[in-house]
Scaffold this motif. Structure first.
Motif, PDB file in Angstrom:
ATOM      1  N   PHE A  16       6.752   6.514  -3.913  1.00  0.00           N
ATOM      2  CA  PHE A  16       6.381   5.921  -5.200  1.00  0.00           C
ATOM      3  C   PHE A  16       4.945   5.391  -5.146  1.00  0.00           C
ATOM      4  N   ALA A  17       4.592   4.831  -4.001  1.00  0.00           N
ATOM      5  CA  ALA A  17       3.273   4.197  -3.867  1.00  0.00           C
ATOM      6  C   ALA A  17       2.125   5.202  -3.931  1.00  0.00           C
ATOM      7  N   THR A  18       2.438   6.497  -3.872  1.00  0.00           N
ATOM      8  CA  THR A  18       1.354   7.496  -3.927  1.00  0.00           C
ATOM      9  C   THR A  18       1.032   7.917  -5.363  1.00  0.00           C
ATOM     10  N   LEU A  19       1.769   7.381  -6.340  1.00  0.00           N
ATOM     11  CA  LEU A  19       1.575   7.895  -7.703  1.00  0.00           C
ATOM     12  C   LEU A  19       0.179   7.590  -8.235  1.00  0.00           C
ATOM     13  N   SER A  20      -0.323   6.400  -7.933  1.00  0.00           N
ATOM     14  CA  SER A  20      -1.690   6.042  -8.339  1.00  0.00           C
ATOM     15  C   SER A  20      -2.062   4.756  -7.613  1.00  0.00           C
TER      16      SER A  20
END
Ligand SMILES: Cc1ncc(COP(=O)(O)O)c(C=O)c1O
Length: 386
Positions: free
Chosen positions: A213-217
């Protein structure tokens, strides 16, 4: 790597909860341990520690390299750039869920939880005096998906946290980028902190891809706390260690306010075994995931043939079959019924939230012969009820 040999005497002799809970007549298929031997380097280390008496207080600094190893692995496997300064080791993921709600959600505040859900999400909210806002996933015909309208409608001024479980226990969904982006957009718009349990990241089947999830933006990373662990993928549930990744200094600082010793301390095996798992056992992991995928397909085929009244969507990850038994109308509910009449110990759907009533979860991380016996017992018991 032999996942197929069934040694029932070994399993019955284990001291762990899975095989102890129900006694000798019952075949257990509940808690998320696998029935396979761990990878050889892991077992060798445990033997070595025993043989040399290396069971004293662990050397704390060994945690440092583990954080680096996690970050290196996160980049290599998931393309996730993790700042080791923002990584902490905790005792287990459930501790992370409890602490996360305590820290990032005020008393009485609400946390959105996708149900059915691994039960500790719900108890973490309830026992912390936070409001669990159940957001039932809905079956879109072929898979469980978020109902984004209902999610949006459930948000009010007291809602502070969005809890994510990806891959999702119990449905086995691996949410796609556009599904995660829809959640991210809501989290940003409503200023929610995201608590993401991604413990099943490494047990994902062909055709699906886990996206942290933390890679989304960068904006999403800055509001996300992620929990990981080697324990599900490498069958180490008893070693009690997990990784917490904080997406910003602000989130991390709030966590650091928790008095260190109230978090507990690691046992002497957690750090070395996690290191060995991540450094030396990726072949074992690939082997076990492939075997589990075969089991998943076996369950799918078996249910269609022998238990067609059971509602079921093949999982994309995890080693759980989430069975909708409502149509069978089993006296006492599926958990009680299968325990009594099939002598099979499943996970009851009820603690997974309202959306779990009438469901049972089958852990299929076991040699196929045993899986077949479990399913045969269930099918036979259903026929007796008809
Ligand atoms: C989604 C999920 N989170 C957390 C856990 C438990 O993790 P831990 O043993 O690190 O608390 C499990 C165990 O099955 C799980 O399925």
């Amino acid at each position: 790597m032999d996942f197929d040999t069934l040694d029932i005497a070994r399993l019955r002799g284990l001291a762990g909860n899975k095989w102890r809970r129900y006694g000798d007549e019952v075949l257990p298929a509940w808690v998320a341990d696998m029935d396979f031997l761990q990878a050889a380097p892991i077992r060798d280390y445990v033997s070595h520690a025993g043989a040399t008496g290396d069971l004293g207080y662990p050397f704390g600094e060994s945690a440092g390299p583990l954080k680096e190893l996690f970050a290196e692995r996160a980049m290599r496997r998931y393309g996730w750039s993790v700042d080791t300064e923002h990584v902490d080791l905790i005792i287990d993921v459930v501790q992370g869920l409890y602490l996360g709600l305590d820290i990032y959600c005020e008393p009485g505040g609400g946390a959105i939880i996708p149900t059915p859900i691994y039960p500790y999400f719900l108890t973490a909210a309830e026992e912390n005096g936070r409001r669990a806002i159940a957001n039932p996933l809905v079956l879109d015909g072929t898979r469980f998906v978020y109902d984004m309208d209902a999610l949006e409608a459930s948000i009010d001024d007291t809602t502070q946290v969005l809890m994510v479980c990806n891959p999702h226990n119990p449905t086995g969904r691996v949410f796609e980028r556009k599904e995660l982006e829809a959640l991210a957009e809501v989290a940003l718009r409503h200023d929610l902190t995201v608590i993401a349990d991604e413990i099943f990241a490494d047990v994902v089947y062909e055709g699906h891809q886990y996206i942290p999830f933390a890679t989304l933006s960068p904006e999403i990373a800055a509001r996300t706390v992620t929990f990981h662990s080697a324990t599900k993928a490498f069958n180490l549930g008893g070693i009690r260690i997990a990784v917490a990744v904080f997406g910003s200094d602000a989130l991390h600082d709030r966590f650091k306010n928790v008095p260190r010793r109230s978090l507990g301390g690691h046992n002497c095996l957690g750090i070395p075994l996690t290191r060995i798992a991540w450094q030396q056992c990726d072949d074992w992991l690939a082997g076990v995931v492939s075997y589990l995928q075969g089991n998943r397909d076996f369950v799918t085929e078996f249910l269609a043939r022998r238990m067609p009244a059971v509602g079921y969507v093949a999982p994309e990850a995890t080693f759980f079959a989430w069975m909708d038994c409502r149509e069978l109308d089993l006296p006492g509910g599926p958990y009680e019924y299968f325990l009594e009449h099939a002598k099979v110990g499943l996970s009851d759907g009820v603690p997974f939230g309202e959306a779990g009533k009438g469901f049972a979860r089958v852990n299929f991380a076991t040699p196929r012969k045993l899986l077949e016996q479990i399913l045969e017992r269930m099918a036979d018991s259903i026929e007796k009820n008809e």
